[in-house]
Write a protein that holds these residues in place. Structure first.
Motif, short mmCIF file in Angstrom:
data_model
loop_
_atom_site.label_atom_id
_atom_site.label_comp_id
_atom_site.label_asym_id
_atom_site.label_seq_id
_atom_site.Cartn_x
_atom_site.Cartn_y
_atom_site.Cartn_z
N ILE A 64 0.96 -1.25 -0.53
CA ILE A 64 -0.31 0.38 -0.24
C ILE A 64 1.09 1.29 0.08
O ILE A 64 1.32 1.41 0.91
N SER A 65 0.95 1.92 -1.01
CA SER A 65 1.63 3.37 -1.35
C SER A 65 1.02 4.06 -1.53
O SER A 65 0.52 4.42 -2.60
N GLY A 66 0.57 4.99 -0.83
CA GLY A 66 0.28 6.31 -0.66
C GLY A 66 -1.32 5.93 -0.88
O GLY A 66 -2.75 6.97 -1.39
N GLY A 67 -2.10 5.41 -0.20
CA GLY A 67 -3.10 4.62 -0.95
C GLY A 67 -3.49 3.96 -1.47
O GLY A 67 -4.85 3.45 -1.82
N GLU A 68 -2.61 3.86 -2.11
CA GLU A 68 -2.74 2.65 -3.53
C GLU A 68 -2.46 0.96 -3.40
O GLU A 68 -0.88 1.10 -2.75
N ASN A 69 -3.35 0.43 -3.88
CA ASN A 69 -2.75 -1.28 -3.94
C ASN A 69 -1.71 -1.08 -4.95
O ASN A 69 -2.23 -1.15 -6.57
N VAL A 70 -0.88 -1.43 -4.65
CA VAL A 70 0.25 -2.68 -5.72
C VAL A 70 0.79 -3.92 -5.39
O VAL A 70 0.29 -4.14 -4.47
N TYR A 71 0.39 -4.72 -6.19
CA TYR A 71 0.36 -6.32 -6.20
C TYR A 71 2.00 -6.59 -6.25
O TYR A 71 1.60 -6.56 -7.72
N SER A 72 2.70 -7.21 -5.16
CA SER A 72 4.38 -7.70 -6.51
C SER A 72 4.03 -8.35 -7.95
O SER A 72 4.75 -8.15 -8.09
N ALA A 73 3.13 -9.39 -7.69
CA ALA A 73 2.86 -10.11 -9.24
C ALA A 73 3.06 -9.37 -9.66
O ALA A 73 3.90 -9.97 -10.46
N GLU A 74 1.93 -8.80 -10.04
CA GLU A 74 2.27 -7.68 -10.95
C GLU A 74 3.29 -7.20 -11.45
O GLU A 74 3.79 -7.01 -12.87
N VAL A 75 3.86 -6.21 -10.20
CA VAL A 75 5.16 -5.40 -11.41
C VAL A 75 6.55 -6.79 -11.10
O VAL A 75 7.17 -6.29 -12.60
N GLU A 76 6.12 -7.68 -10.29
CA GLU A 76 7.64 -9.13 -11.22
C GLU A 76 7.30 -9.37 -12.56
O GLU A 76 8.48 -9.82 -12.82
N ASN A 77 6.27 -9.44 -12.73
CA ASN A 77 5.73 -9.85 -14.20
C ASN A 77 6.22 -8.74 -15.28
O ASN A 77 6.31 -9.71 -16.19
N VAL A 78 5.95 -7.52 -15.29
CA VAL A 78 7.14 -7.05 -15.96
C VAL A 78 8.14 -7.05 -15.79
O VAL A 78 8.53 -6.59 -16.74
N LEU A 79 8.53 -7.03 -14.75
CA LEU A 79 10.82 -6.81 -14.41
C LEU A 79 11.18 -8.13 -15.47
O LEU A 79 11.90 -8.06 -15.86
N ALA A 80 10.09 -9.03 -15.10
CA ALA A 80 10.99 -10.09 -15.38
C ALA A 80 11.34 -10.16 -17.03
O ALA A 80 12.17 -11.09 -18.26
N LYS A 81 10.07 -8.97 -17.70
CA LYS A 81 9.93 -9.50 -18.96
C LYS A 81 11.09 -8.93 -20.01
O LYS A 81 12.09 -9.00 -21.47
N ASN A 82 12.05 -7.84 -18.56
CA ASN A 82 13.33 -7.09 -19.79
C ASN A 82 14.46 -8.10 -19.28
O ASN A 82 14.36 -9.14 -18.50
N PRO A 83 15.00 -8.44 -20.68
CA PRO A 83 15.88 -9.16 -20.69
C PRO A 83 17.38 -9.27 -19.98
O PRO A 83 17.95 -10.42 -19.40
N ALA A 84 17.01 -8.40 -19.21
CA ALA A 84 18.27 -7.88 -18.41
C ALA A 84 17.90 -8.96 -17.25
O ALA A 84 19.12 -8.76 -15.72
N VAL A 85 16.29 -9.20 -16.35
CA VAL A 85 16.10 -9.18 -15.57
C VAL A 85 16.75 -11.10 -15.81
O VAL A 85 15.64 -11.91 -16.25
N ALA A 86 17.18 -11.63 -14.30
CA ALA A 86 17.40 -12.99 -14.52
C ALA A 86 16.37 -13.85 -13.52
O ALA A 86 15.32 -14.41 -13.70
N SER A 87 16.46 -12.70 -12.39
CA SER A 87 14.92 -12.35 -11.10
C SER A 87 14.91 -11.40 -10.87
O SER A 87 16.06 -10.42 -10.25
N CYS A 88 13.51 -11.30 -9.45
CA CYS A 88 13.39 -10.73 -9.02
C CYS A 88 12.48 -10.50 -7.74
O CYS A 88 11.92 -12.07 -7.69
N ALA A 89 12.33 -10.01 -7.08
CA ALA A 89 11.16 -10.04 -6.24
C ALA A 89 10.93 -8.03 -5.97
O ALA A 89 11.49 -7.66 -5.44
N VAL A 90 9.46 -8.22 -5.72
CA VAL A 90 8.55 -6.74 -5.26
C VAL A 90 8.35 -7.31 -3.83
O VAL A 90 7.21 -7.93 -3.33
N ILE A 91 8.49 -5.89 -3.32
CA ILE A 91 8.67 -5.75 -1.77
C ILE A 91 7.95 -4.25 -1.08
O ILE A 91 8.19 -3.74 -1.85
N GLY A 92 7.44 -4.36 -0.59
CA GLY A 92 6.97 -3.29 -0.19
C GLY A 92 7.98 -2.68 1.65
O GLY A 92 8.26 -3.12 2.10
#
Length: 507
Positions: free
Chosen positions: A411-439
């Motif tokens: 929850i950032s500034g009252g907006e809900n952010v789901y880590s899986a959604e952001v991780e799915n986008v990051l994973a599309k970048n060819p420079a990223v082998a693996s990632c995790a998104v946390i608050g």
């Protein structure tokens, strides 16, 4: 129950009462009902049939208020769109819900060509401004002028009022189906506490009107004959000016907004003493900020609302008297009058008081389900209870304390952010082998989106490059504010990333 019945009562009992105030424009109940009926006729003329979906992509305005009522008046379903989404996210929601009619204001009109390119069935776009519409769009005001008032369809009860898109743990937004009964029950239950909005008061819409939190206050204000004072979006100067100028009595804000308001010089220069109810949510308020806010709004009672879109949206309320007890200020309050709340284990058995489990809720405010996602619906509503995915415990007096978010929601500034959604986008970048998104804790935003990235062998990337990559595909508030690069992520014996370990690190 149906939301438009509040209009019939208003025009019958007090037609000259100011229903909306937007800038220098005030519209009475009689004027509003006439405009809503004409706009509904225009929607029908545009081919909107029973149960058809009508989208809204706009900043707050008195026209947004009219749209929320004209759509059910026309026997249709409203689809409010998150104004912070990218064109790709908006198109996905329009496509999934098969929304073919869309209202846009001047801010979002430039996106229409991109939206049409990505969703070819967008047949009618209505321009919600005074000015002439751009090519290919229909004038809102002309629809109102050219159509005779339609008879209210009186769409209500279990009929869908709207589809409200919220992030999902699977990484894509889900459409939450809410009926008229759902929204009305939540509003009536909240009003029953006597600490929600002021009867015949003035509700200031500073939070975005696409959001269920604001719609909850909107519906409650409709029921008690309040005037809707509307600003396009939240700014400290604009909100403080509107409170003083229009003598606003009620407002819904997230703690981040409260802090920004109090940190701005405008708040100190304005008379805010008209405020009677400050409703806040998304996160508990800090002791320091609460004390500052109480001094800034000396006549106001503070109420914290906990819930989610799927609950229309309120489950528990921490009432003004509760805020006088320091030990209760970290709680989310007790079950609202319309809700039943429990804390259960993994087998859905209620756990003893003080034991952490999952918070589950039931009542007539539970969503009808997720749009076209029967599997997700069955999982969320198993046993007739909404499984919130939030970990918490209940004390002996029924106060609920949220201790963790089982769905890895940030929850950032009252907006809900789901880590899986952001991780799915990051994973599309060819420079990223693996990632995790946390608050991670952030003084201004409550939490900030933080990405931990392992780069692919032989690849390089900077924080700015990855943030720019994300910004092309998801809304700005979901983009990681910070990125850390590591050689490896902590992994459990089952091969899962240990996010708890990541959260404990001093980022």
């Amino acid at each position: 129950m149906y939301l438009t019945q509040t209009l019939h009562q208003a025009v019958q009992q007090d037609p000259r009462r100011a229903m909306t105030v937007y800038g220098d424009r005030t519209r009475t109940a009689a004027e509003t009902v006439d405009r809503v009926a004409r706009l509904a006729a225009g929607l029908r003329a545009a081919g909107v049939a029973g149960g058809g979906r009508v989208g809204v992509l706009s900043l707050n305005s008195d026209r947004y208020h009219e749209i929320l009522l004209a759509v059910p008046w026309a026997n249709a379903v409203v689809v409010p769109i998150n104004v912070r989404w990218s064109a790709a996210e908006i198109s996905q929601a329009l496509r999934e819900s098969d929304t073919r009619v869309l209202f846009v204001d001047a801010t979002f009109a430039p996106m229409v060509s991109s939206l049409r390119a990505q969703f070819g069935h967008l047949s009618t776009v209505i321009f919600s401004e005074d000015d002439a519409p751009p090519d290919g769009m229909v004038s809102y005001e002309q629809l109102v002028r050219d159509n005779e008032p339609a008879v209210d369809a009186r769409r209500g009860g279990d009929d869908l009022f709207g589809i409200f898109y919220t992030g999902g743990t699977t990484g894509s937004p889900r459409g939450v189906m809410l009926s008229h009964t759902n929204v009305m029950v939540s509003a009536l239950g909240s009003l029953a506490t006597g600490s929600f909005v002021t009867p015949r008061g003035r509700l200031l819409h500073a939070a975005p009107m696409f959001h269920l939190a604001d719609i909850a206050a909107w519906a409650a204000a409709l029921l008690v004959g309040s005037t809707h004072v509307i600003v396009p979006n939240f700014t400290p100067a604009g909100v403080s000016e509107a409170i003083e100028r229009h003598v606003a009595t009620d407002v819904l804000l997230v703690p981040t907004m409260i802090q920004m308001l109090l940190d701005h010089q405008a708040a100190a220069e304005r008379d805010l003493s008209s405020m009677r109810h400050v409703i806040y949510g998304a996160s508990p308020i800090s002791e320091t900020l609460l004390e500052r806010a109480r001094k800034a709004f000396p006549q106001a009672g503070f109420t914290q609302a906990y819930g989610m879109t799927e609950l229309s949206p309120i489950a528990t309320l921490l009432l003004p008297d509760d805020h006088d007890v320091p030990a209760l200020r970290r709680s989310a309050g007790r079950a609202a009058p319309h809700a039943e709340v429990r804390v259960v284990d993994s087998d859905d058995v209620e756990v003893p008081r003080g034991t952490v489990g999952e918070v589950v809720v039931r009542g007539d405010h539970l969503m009808r389900g997720y749009w076209q996602r029967d599997g997700d619906t069955a999982t969320a509503l198993r046993g007739g209870w909404m499984h919130t995915g939030d970990g918490g415990y209940m004390d002996e007096r029924g106060y609920v304390y949220i201790v963790d978010r089982l769905k890895d929601m940030i929850i950032s500034g009252g907006e809900n952010v789901y880590s899986a959604e952001v991780e799915n986008v990051l994973a599309k970048n060819p420079a990223v082998a693996s990632c995790a998104v946390i608050g991670v804790p952030d003084e201004q935003w409550g939490e900030r989106v933080h990405a931990v990235v392992v780069l692919a062998p032989g690849r390089t990337a900077t924080q700015d490059e990855l943030r720019d990559f994300c910004r092309e595909q998801i809304a700005g508030y979901k983009v990681p504010r910070t990125v850390a690069f590591v050689n490896a992520l902590p992994i459990s014996g089952a091969g899962k990333i240990l996010k708890r370990t990541l959260r404990e690190m001093p980022w």
